[in-house]
Design a protein around this motif. Structure first.
Motif, PDB file in Angstrom:
ATOM      1  N   GLU A 153       5.679  -8.490  -9.060  1.00 24.83           N
ATOM      2  CA  GLU A 153       6.911  -8.284  -9.834  1.00 24.83           C
ATOM      3  C   GLU A 153       7.670  -7.238  -9.171  1.00 24.83           C
ATOM      4  O   GLU A 153       8.891  -6.789  -9.559  1.00 24.83           O
ATOM      5  CB  GLU A 153       6.759  -8.085 -11.207  1.00 24.83           C
ATOM      6  CG  GLU A 153       6.109  -9.235 -12.111  1.00 24.83           C
ATOM      7  CD  GLU A 153       6.115  -8.893 -13.642  1.00 24.83           C
ATOM      8  OE1 GLU A 153       7.103  -8.711 -14.016  1.00 24.83           O
ATOM      9  OE2 GLU A 153       4.761  -8.645 -14.079  1.00 24.83           O
ATOM     10  N   ARG A 154       7.293  -6.695  -8.053  1.00 22.02           N
ATOM     11  CA  ARG A 154       7.998  -5.685  -7.471  1.00 22.02           C
ATOM     12  C   ARG A 154       7.672  -5.745  -5.979  1.00 22.02           C
ATOM     13  O   ARG A 154       6.909  -6.349  -5.368  1.00 22.02           O
ATOM     14  CB  ARG A 154       7.741  -4.194  -7.625  1.00 22.02           C
ATOM     15  CG  ARG A 154       6.117  -3.723  -7.158  1.00 22.02           C
ATOM     16  CD  ARG A 154       5.920  -2.447  -7.654  1.00 22.02           C
ATOM     17  NE  ARG A 154       4.629  -1.846  -7.177  1.00 22.02           N
ATOM     18  CZ  ARG A 154       4.124  -0.750  -7.542  1.00 22.02           C
ATOM     19  NH1 ARG A 154       4.483  -0.277  -8.500  1.00 22.02           N
ATOM     20  NH2 ARG A 154       2.915  -0.356  -6.797  1.00 22.02           N
ATOM     21  N   ALA A 155       8.583  -4.885  -5.082  1.00 18.48           N
ATOM     22  CA  ALA A 155       8.484  -5.021  -3.583  1.00 18.48           C
ATOM     23  C   ALA A 155       8.819  -3.580  -3.018  1.00 18.48           C
ATOM     24  O   ALA A 155       7.910  -2.731  -3.652  1.00 18.48           O
ATOM     25  CB  ALA A 155       9.881  -5.858  -3.083  1.00 18.48           C
ATOM     26  N   CYS A 156       9.645  -3.331  -2.254  1.00 18.49           N
ATOM     27  CA  CYS A 156       9.744  -2.101  -1.645  1.00 18.49           C
ATOM     28  C   CYS A 156      10.589  -1.133  -2.199  1.00 18.49           C
ATOM     29  O   CYS A 156      11.546  -0.805  -1.599  1.00 18.49           O
ATOM     30  CB  CYS A 156       9.731  -2.454   0.036  1.00 18.49           C
ATOM     31  SG  CYS A 156       9.793  -0.820   0.802  1.00 18.49           S
ATOM     32  N   GLN A 157      10.385  -0.832  -3.427  1.00 21.55           N
ATOM     33  CA  GLN A 157      11.372  -0.018  -3.947  1.00 21.55           C
ATOM     34  C   GLN A 157      10.707   0.536  -5.514  1.00 21.55           C
ATOM     35  O   GLN A 157      10.004  -0.429  -6.064  1.00 21.55           O
ATOM     36  CB  GLN A 157      12.727  -0.660  -4.571  1.00 21.55           C
ATOM     37  CG  GLN A 157      13.555   0.303  -5.258  1.00 21.55           C
ATOM     38  CD  GLN A 157      14.824  -0.443  -5.505  1.00 21.55           C
ATOM     39  OE1 GLN A 157      15.291  -1.241  -4.657  1.00 21.55           O
ATOM     40  NE2 GLN A 157      15.388  -0.496  -6.751  1.00 21.55           N
ATOM     41  N   LEU A 158      10.731   1.695  -5.575  1.00 22.64           N
ATOM     42  CA  LEU A 158      10.593   2.375  -7.033  1.00 22.64           C
ATOM     43  C   LEU A 158      11.822   3.010  -7.228  1.00 22.64           C
ATOM     44  O   LEU A 158      12.306   3.889  -6.851  1.00 22.64           O
ATOM     45  CB  LEU A 158       9.479   3.449  -6.935  1.00 22.64           C
ATOM     46  CG  LEU A 158       7.899   2.947  -6.292  1.00 22.64           C
ATOM     47  CD1 LEU A 158       6.955   3.913  -6.343  1.00 22.64           C
ATOM     48  CD2 LEU A 158       7.569   1.932  -7.474  1.00 22.64           C
ATOM     49  N   GLN A 210       0.819  -0.969   0.142  1.00 25.17           N
ATOM     50  CA  GLN A 210      -0.139  -0.002  -0.083  1.00 25.17           C
ATOM     51  C   GLN A 210       1.000   1.220   0.119  1.00 25.17           C
ATOM     52  O   GLN A 210       0.579   2.284  -0.793  1.00 25.17           O
ATOM     53  CB  GLN A 210      -1.038   0.020   1.245  1.00 25.17           C
ATOM     54  CG  GLN A 210      -1.821   1.207   1.111  1.00 25.17           C
ATOM     55  CD  GLN A 210      -3.000   1.307   2.251  1.00 25.17           C
ATOM     56  OE1 GLN A 210      -3.956   0.253   1.805  1.00 25.17           O
ATOM     57  NE2 GLN A 210      -3.164   1.727   3.359  1.00 25.17           N
ATOM     58  N   ILE A 211       2.124   1.295   0.801  1.00 22.68           N
ATOM     59  CA  ILE A 211       2.557   2.402   0.775  1.00 22.68           C
ATOM     60  C   ILE A 211       3.488   2.645  -0.316  1.00 22.68           C
ATOM     61  O   ILE A 211       3.735   3.889  -0.950  1.00 22.68           O
ATOM     62  CB  ILE A 211       3.586   2.271   2.038  1.00 22.68           C
ATOM     63  CG1 ILE A 211       4.142   3.787   2.456  1.00 22.68           C
ATOM     64  CG2 ILE A 211       4.968   1.530   1.962  1.00 22.68           C
ATOM     65  CD1 ILE A 211       4.875   4.142   3.648  1.00 22.68           C
ATOM     66  N   THR A 212       3.972   1.776  -1.200  1.00 24.88           N
ATOM     67  CA  THR A 212       4.602   1.687  -2.363  1.00 24.88           C
ATOM     68  C   THR A 212       3.590   2.001  -3.486  1.00 24.88           C
ATOM     69  O   THR A 212       4.064   3.144  -4.283  1.00 24.88           O
ATOM     70  CB  THR A 212       5.171   0.298  -2.860  1.00 24.88           C
ATOM     71  OG1 THR A 212       6.105  -0.092  -1.680  1.00 24.88           O
ATOM     72  CG2 THR A 212       6.192   0.631  -4.011  1.00 24.88           C
ATOM     73  N   SER A 213       2.485   1.695  -3.395  1.00 24.38           N
ATOM     74  CA  SER A 213       1.290   2.328  -4.292  1.00 24.38           C
ATOM     75  C   SER A 213       1.044   3.658  -4.196  1.00 24.38           C
ATOM     76  O   SER A 213       0.833   4.505  -5.090  1.00 24.38           O
ATOM     77  CB  SER A 213       0.155   1.360  -4.155  1.00 24.38           C
ATOM     78  OG  SER A 213       0.390   0.111  -4.634  1.00 24.38           O
ATOM     79  N   TYR A 214       0.914   4.209  -2.880  1.00 27.93           N
ATOM     80  CA  TYR A 214       0.680   5.559  -2.620  1.00 27.93           C
ATOM     81  C   TYR A 214       1.860   6.456  -2.919  1.00 27.93           C
ATOM     82  O   TYR A 214       1.822   7.748  -3.531  1.00 27.93           O
ATOM     83  CB  TYR A 214       0.586   5.699  -1.057  1.00 27.93           C
ATOM     84  CG  TYR A 214       0.158   7.091  -0.648  1.00 27.93           C
ATOM     85  CD1 TYR A 214      -1.220   7.618  -1.304  1.00 27.93           C
ATOM     86  CD2 TYR A 214       0.624   7.868   0.308  1.00 27.93           C
ATOM     87  CE1 TYR A 214      -1.713   8.910  -0.930  1.00 27.93           C
ATOM     88  CE2 TYR A 214       0.443   9.141   0.697  1.00 27.93           C
ATOM     89  CZ  TYR A 214      -0.660   9.628  -0.025  1.00 27.93           C
ATOM     90  OH  TYR A 214      -1.335  10.988   0.340  1.00 27.93           O
ATOM     91  N   LEU A 215       3.019   6.131  -2.759  1.00 31.04           N
ATOM     92  CA  LEU A 215       4.292   6.900  -3.156  1.00 31.04           C
ATOM     93  C   LEU A 215       4.295   6.838  -4.952  1.00 31.04           C
ATOM     94  O   LEU A 215       4.635   7.876  -5.486  1.00 31.04           O
ATOM     95  CB  LEU A 215       5.718   5.952  -2.889  1.00 31.04           C
ATOM     96  CG  LEU A 215       7.032   6.654  -3.577  1.00 31.04           C
ATOM     97  CD1 LEU A 215       7.199   7.874  -3.304  1.00 31.04           C
ATOM     98  CD2 LEU A 215       8.122   5.760  -2.953  1.00 31.04           C
ATOM     99  N   GLU A 216       3.864   5.652  -5.638  1.00 32.19           N
ATOM    100  CA  GLU A 216       3.726   5.625  -7.044  1.00 32.19           C
ATOM    101  C   GLU A 216       2.693   6.881  -7.342  1.00 32.19           C
ATOM    102  O   GLU A 216       2.834   7.508  -8.260  1.00 32.19           O
ATOM    103  CB  GLU A 216       3.136   4.208  -7.386  1.00 32.19           C
ATOM    104  CG  GLU A 216       3.226   4.130  -8.880  1.00 32.19           C
ATOM    105  CD  GLU A 216       2.967   2.697  -9.195  1.00 32.19           C
ATOM    106  OE1 GLU A 216       3.265   2.506 -10.443  1.00 32.19           O
ATOM    107  OE2 GLU A 216       2.029   2.187  -8.453  1.00 32.19           O
ATOM    108  N   PHE A 217       1.373   6.983  -6.589  1.00 30.93           N
ATOM    109  CA  PHE A 217       0.537   7.886  -7.034  1.00 30.93           C
ATOM    110  C   PHE A 217       0.976   9.454  -6.982  1.00 30.93           C
ATOM    111  O   PHE A 217       0.699  10.239  -7.639  1.00 30.93           O
ATOM    112  CB  PHE A 217      -0.463   7.640  -5.798  1.00 30.93           C
ATOM    113  CG  PHE A 217      -1.627   8.526  -5.811  1.00 30.93           C
ATOM    114  CD1 PHE A 217      -2.594   8.909  -7.152  1.00 30.93           C
ATOM    115  CD2 PHE A 217      -1.666   9.583  -4.848  1.00 30.93           C
ATOM    116  CE1 PHE A 217      -3.651   9.946  -6.924  1.00 30.93           C
ATOM    117  CE2 PHE A 217      -2.573  10.507  -4.824  1.00 30.93           C
ATOM    118  CZ  PHE A 217      -3.570  10.781  -5.645  1.00 30.93           C
ATOM    119  N   ILE A 218       1.762   9.467  -5.739  1.00 30.50           N
ATOM    120  CA  ILE A 218       2.358  10.933  -5.476  1.00 30.50           C
ATOM    121  C   ILE A 218       3.256  11.262  -6.745  1.00 30.50           C
ATOM    122  O   ILE A 218       3.080  12.405  -7.040  1.00 30.50           O
ATOM    123  CB  ILE A 218       3.138  10.805  -4.005  1.00 30.50           C
ATOM    124  CG1 ILE A 218       2.213  10.736  -2.805  1.00 30.50           C
ATOM    125  CG2 ILE A 218       4.055  12.250  -4.012  1.00 30.50           C
ATOM    126  CD1 ILE A 218       1.199  11.862  -2.536  1.00 30.50           C
TER     127      ILE A 218
END
Length: 427
Positions: free
Chosen positions: A363-368, A332-340
């Protein structure tokens, strides 16, 4: 969930976060009297506050007991590592007998390759991913040189397709089939350090075994970050560092996995050492090497207890929480960062962020990993000067790791505001 780019929305997510109180379990660097926004847990995790207690315990035992601490400390040193077996095995999906801690990551991979890279005249090639972390590349080169082969002949890299940032699973499988009877070892990173791509380790392992090869993984960016089922996936071996997502301190001890199917194979080569010797007979000082049956049978030296203490503090914290909760927040927090990031991209004309990490959560974890088109190092420098600790990779990629243990949703909002101001300032 429909996200909003507002402080109030981020604060509400933090109130609903079942892990939010763990943020107070960590020590943050300060910027202008406030916690930094810390995005580099994929390089070095923050220090848990409880770590000092674990280290002080060892120091106090050393001062009061000296050598007797090996047997009479509250946590006796001679079997200190055995305390990792149960919690660490749950973290990586293994049996307790299949995991151990020792040395550091690349040292362990070299030692494991003594057992699991046994090239012959016809079967000597290693498959790895393109743009593997440099330490893995250097390890492969030195290993094949040691066995009398040329890297250009023995090392086979799986390439990204033209114009793509990630490696397709079908290309991994095709390369395994192509190398076929010449393939001795498949050894890749479970999570690619540069893009954050998570590989399908189960499918890759099945394909490697079908080709007659051994399959191992460097889990530096996977351990403590993604769900692992090393035993069920039938992986032969793996190793990982403990200082990234597992918060054990700089350059600290490495974890190892050796599948139980290899434990009783006395013909399997390995480099021996006293701490791998049959525990019940170790102090008889017998001349013949009789290794422990299990992963501990790959240990070499007396273990560095002062290094293990911070790791044990972290492992026990993971045991309290469990990977299921961490993964739920991570997603959820990675998705929120992606949204931001996308919101900032839309707000500022002429700006384009390309997130090169896969969008699929499987296919991803805690990194963008974000490719900053039209931006340069100056934007990274601006972030660092304004309380955002992140990571720069050439040519112009920043890696952002919103670690669920200690990053907040409000951090994500604040980062967006700082990023927006940075783009406007450095243009």
């Amino acid at each position: 969930m429909t996200f909003q780019n507002t402080r109030e929305f981020a604060q509400q997510l933090d109130k609903q976060d079942e892990l939010n109180h763990y943020r107070n379990e960590f020590l943050f660097p300060q910027h202008n009297g406030k916690n930094v926004i810390y995005f580099t847990g994929n390089s070095l995790g923050l220090q848990p506050k409880r770590t000092k207690q674990y280290v002080d315990e060892v120091m106090n035992d050393w001062s009061s007991l000296a050598v007797e601490g090996h047997f009479y400390a509250e946590k006796p040193w001679w079997d200190y590592h055995e305390r990792f077996a149960n919690p660490l095995s749950k973290l990586v999906g293994a049996k307790p007998s299949e995991v151990t801690v020792m040395n550091t990551l690349t040292v362990n991979l070299h030692l494991l390759m003594v057992s699991f890279y046994r090239p012959t005249k016809t079967r000597y090639k290693i498959i790895c991913e393109e743009k593997a972390f440099p330490s893995d590349q250097y390890m492969f080169q030195s290993q094949v040189h040691f066995h009398g082969y040329k890297p250009e002949d023995a090392i086979v890299e799986i390439k990204r397709r033209e114009g793509e940032h990630n490696i397709r699973l079908e290309d991994v499988l095709a390369k395994i089939n192509e190398v076929g009877d010449e393939l001795a070892l498949v050894l890749i990173g479970g999570v690619n350090y540069y893009t954050g791509q998570v590989f399908d380790m189960k499918t890759i392992t099945e394909a490697g075994h079908k080709a007659g090869a051994i399959v191992g993984f460097d889990l530096a960016h996977a351990a403590g970050n993604i769900k692992l089922e090393l035993h069920e996936w039938n992986i032969d071996f793996a190793a990982w560092c403990s200082y990234k997502y597992m918060n054990s301190g700089p350059g600290n001890a490495s974890g190892c996995f050796i599948h139980e199917k290899h434990h009783a194979n006395k013909d399997l080569s390995r480099f021996g050492g006293w701490w791998a010797q049959n525990k019940e007979r170790r102090f008889l000082m017998e001349p013949k090497f009789d290794p422990i049956v299990g992963a501990n049978g790959w240990q070499v030296s007396n273990l560095p207890i002062l290094s293990l203490a911070p790791y044990l503090a972290s492992v026990e914290m993971f045991a309290e929480v469990g990977m299921e909760k961490l993964i739920r927040k991570r997603n959820q927090i990675t998705s929120y960062l992606e949204f931001i990031l996308h919101e900032i991209d839309k707000d500022i004309e002429g700006t384009e962020f390309e997130i090169i990490t896969p969008t699929n959560q499987e296919e991803r974890a805690c990194q963008l990993s974000v490719f900053l088109h039209g931006q340069g190092r100056s934007l990274f420098d601006y972030l660092m000067k304004n309380g955002v600790i992140t990571d720069w990779r050439e040519p112009n990629v920043i890696r952002l790791a919103p670690v669920p243990f200690y990053c907040s949703y409000e951090d994500m909002y604040d980062f967006g505001q700082i990023l927006k101001q940075g783009i406007l300032t450095v243009k």
